[in-house]
Design an enzyme around this catalytic site. Structure first.
Site, PDB file in Angstrom:
ATOM      1  N   HIS A 140     -96.170  53.328 -40.633  1.00  9.14           N
ATOM      2  CA  HIS A 140     -96.582  53.921 -39.365  1.00  9.14           C
ATOM      3  C   HIS A 140     -95.471  54.764 -38.725  1.00  9.14           C
ATOM      4  O   HIS A 140     -95.627  55.262 -37.613  1.00  9.14           O
ATOM      5  CB  HIS A 140     -96.998  52.784 -38.414  1.00  9.14           C
TER       6      HIS A 140
ATOM      7  N   LYS B 167     -92.798  57.807 -37.852  1.00  9.04           N
ATOM      8  CA  LYS B 167     -92.819  59.269 -37.747  1.00  9.04           C
ATOM      9  C   LYS B 167     -91.377  59.727 -37.553  1.00  9.04           C
ATOM     10  O   LYS B 167     -90.818  59.620 -36.452  1.00  9.04           O
ATOM     11  CB  LYS B 167     -93.666  59.741 -36.566  1.00  9.04           C
TER      12      LYS B 167
ATOM     13  N   ASP C 115     -80.604  68.159 -42.041  1.00  4.18           N
ATOM     14  CA  ASP C 115     -79.177  68.347 -42.353  1.00  4.18           C
ATOM     15  C   ASP C 115     -78.290  67.162 -41.974  1.00  4.18           C
ATOM     16  O   ASP C 115     -77.074  67.317 -41.812  1.00  4.18           O
ATOM     17  CB  ASP C 115     -78.648  69.627 -41.698  1.00  4.18           C
TER      18      ASP C 115
ATOM     19  N   HIS D 107    -101.123  57.766 -25.938  1.00  6.54           N
ATOM     20  CA  HIS D 107    -100.684  57.357 -27.267  1.00  6.54           C
ATOM     21  C   HIS D 107     -99.184  57.067 -27.314  1.00  6.54           C
ATOM     22  O   HIS D 107     -98.661  56.646 -28.334  1.00  6.54           O
ATOM     23  CB  HIS D 107    -101.038  58.442 -28.288  1.00  6.54           C
TER      24      HIS D 107
ATOM     25  N   LYS E   7     -95.595  55.331 -27.041  1.00  8.20           N
ATOM     26  CA  LYS E   7     -95.114  53.964 -27.238  1.00  8.20           C
ATOM     27  C   LYS E   7     -93.703  53.898 -26.662  1.00  8.20           C
ATOM     28  O   LYS E   7     -92.716  54.118 -27.365  1.00  8.20           O
ATOM     29  CB  LYS E   7     -95.077  53.598 -28.732  1.00  8.20           C
TER      30      LYS E   7
ATOM     31  N   ASP F 174     -85.134  48.595 -16.303  1.00  8.45           N
ATOM     32  CA  ASP F 174     -84.127  48.733 -15.238  1.00  8.45           C
ATOM     33  C   ASP F 174     -83.580  50.153 -15.105  1.00  8.45           C
ATOM     34  O   ASP F 174     -82.499  50.354 -14.531  1.00  8.45           O
ATOM     35  CB  ASP F 174     -82.953  47.773 -15.485  1.00  8.45           C
TER      36      ASP F 174
END
Length: 488
Positions: free
Chosen positions: A228, A230, A235, A406, A408, A413
């Site tokens: 899952h 991404k 470089d 979508h 996450k 704090d």
């Protein structure tokens, strides 16, 4: 009909239930003997008993413990050993970094110390981090950096779809290959199942292409374990991490019916080391063409520096423990003022739910932002079933109405930010290959908090009175879907 068959048929009509009972009993005993989490065990038994036939098939394909998971465990051991050996010479520097974080972050530094002690990741300072809101912000940045790549481009995505974004990225990759830049691409076979013609095109041009855990009939039982993550690395000194896949749905150009809210970060600096390690390990685990992790891939003294400390929480089906969940638990337990969480799916473990309730009851401002409408019917209603106890203890829940939330992200704090691919759900914690960047940067946290406040303006604030007034049908549907929560 042959008269000799009549007694057999009569016997089957009368005693057909006996072999079925033996099969069901055998499977249930097997599930109990595996000594799983009691909640998950009960969920599987309910599925098998109340969905005759279908439940058995579902368990056969997705419920059994396969030797693939043992392979994942071996991979995980190798990764931890590799991390430990590779970073031995840097131990004094890393220990010093932790001492600085203890002074500046206080108790929240325990997050970095946990990842370091478990040989998952290292606390590296002086990175530059840029917050990227939505695909229309990320993709121009990503394309620009790929255009300027000189040595290599490493991409790892759950979803890669053909379209405006996907086609443009392919053309860029083909161009860079022609210029002599090494391009390696890992896509999840389940999430990117439609990428067929494009795969051939890229491979013919010289792009090294891997499908992670190919889903075939013989291996459909392993299709539950998905990559899952991404990640994009350019470089060796620049990377992108977050929730944004390669798909047109992530760019809000008025062509899509649904506004897609997501978050990613661009990272420059030494912390890209850690992503290179992870990509290299995943590449070879997936039987990619072997390459050495030489100095060309590990830039030890990048020119661009900033004020961000970055580490990464990683987990997979072979992890000895749910490290991403435990990292989040540590941050929640050490919060002093506020916790802001964005997640598209909220199917928390008991530990996460309890930690949020205790934090709110202790006077900490705990806010949860999730979509009012989801892309998954069952997960959507299962998520809603977990909200009532939180609302009763003072957690503020916002349902995003502008489109699909979508992102996450977690901000604690105003000091510590989690930005990555990890949803607040059981699948992310125990089943998928996931990653979250852990960022200590007051400016990034300030930007993330401002974005959270903007998103709240597009959301419905719900309280316990509102929630208990929902129809019996809605609440009943939530409860039914919750029965499947351990399996989602």
């Amino acid at each position: 009909m042959n008269g000799s068959l009549l007694p057999v048929l009569e016997f089957l009509r009368e005693w057909y239930w006996l072999p079925l009972a033996l099969i069901y009993s055998g499977i249930i005993i097997t599930i109990l003997a595996e000594n799983r989490n009691p909640t998950k065990t009960l969920a599987w038994i309910l599925v098998i008993v109340f969905l005759p036939g279908v439940g058995l098939l579902f368990y056969f394909f997705f419920g059994r413990r396969f030797k693939k998971k043992r392979i994942f465990r071996e991979k995980n051991k190798d990764e931890h050993r590799f991390f430990y050996d590779r970073w031995q010479k840097h131990r004094p520097m890393l220990e010093k970094n932790l001492e600085i974080l203890d002074k500046e972050l206080g108790d929240l530094s325990a997050v970095y110390r946990f990842l370091y002690n478990e040989n998952i990741s290292a606390p590296l300072m002086n990175n530059y981090v840029k917050l990227l809101i939505n695909g229309e912000t990320k993709f121009p940045e990503l394309f620009s950096e790929i255009e300027n790549a000189k040595h290599h481009i490493h991409l790892e995505y759950y979803i890669y779809e053909e379209g405006e974004v996907g086609s443009k990225l392919i053309q860029l990759l083909l161009k860079k290959v022609a210029e002599g830049v090494k391009v390696r691409l890992i896509v999840d076979d389940f999430g990117s199942s439609k990428l067929k013609r494009e795969r051939v095109l890229m491979q013919d041009a010289g792009v090294e292409f891997i499908r992670f855990l190919p889903v075939r009939f013989a291996s459909i039982s392993d299709s539950n374990y998905r990559n899952h993550r991404k990640i994009a690395i350019i470089d060796g000194d620049m990377a992108f991490v977050g929730g944004i896949n390669v798909s047109d749905r992530y760019i809000n150009n008025r062509k899509n019916k649904i506004h897609w809210r997501d978050t990613a970060v661009k990272i420059e600096g030494q912390s890209v080391f850690l992503l290179q390690f992870q990509f290299w390990l995943t590449w070879h685990f997936s039987n990619g063409h072997v390459y050495e992790l030489s100095e060309d891939y590990l830039v030890e003294n990048p020119q661009n520096t900033g004020n961000s400390t970055v580490s990464f929480a990683l987990s997979d089906p072979g992890s000895p423990a749910p490290y991403t969940m435990e990292t989040i638990l540590i941050a929640i337990s050490h919060a002093k003022e506020s916790i802001q969480i964005c997640t598209p799916y909220f199917v928390p473990t008991d530990q996460i739910s309890t930690a949020l309730q205790v934090a709110a009851a202790s006077g900490i401002k705990v806010e949860l932002l999730m979509p009012r409408r989801s892309d998954s019917f069952i997960v959507h209603h299962a998520s809603f079933s977990f909200l009532k106890p939180l609302l009763k203890r003072g957690v503020k829940v916002y349902l995003y109405e502008k489109g699909f939330m979508h992102a996450k992200t977690i901000c604690v704090d105003g000091k510590l930010a989690f930005i990555g691919t990890v949803n607040i759900d059981i699948r992310s914690f125990y089943i998928n290959f996931e990653i979250a960047s852990i960022i200590y940067d007051l400016n990034i946290c300030k930007e993330l908090s401002h974005q959270f406040e903007d998103d709240k303006k597009e959301s419905l604030l719900v309280d316990i009175k509102y929630w208990t007034k929902r129809s019996v049908w809605e609440r009943g549907l939530d409860s039914i879907c919750r029965l499947l929560a351990p399996l989602l």
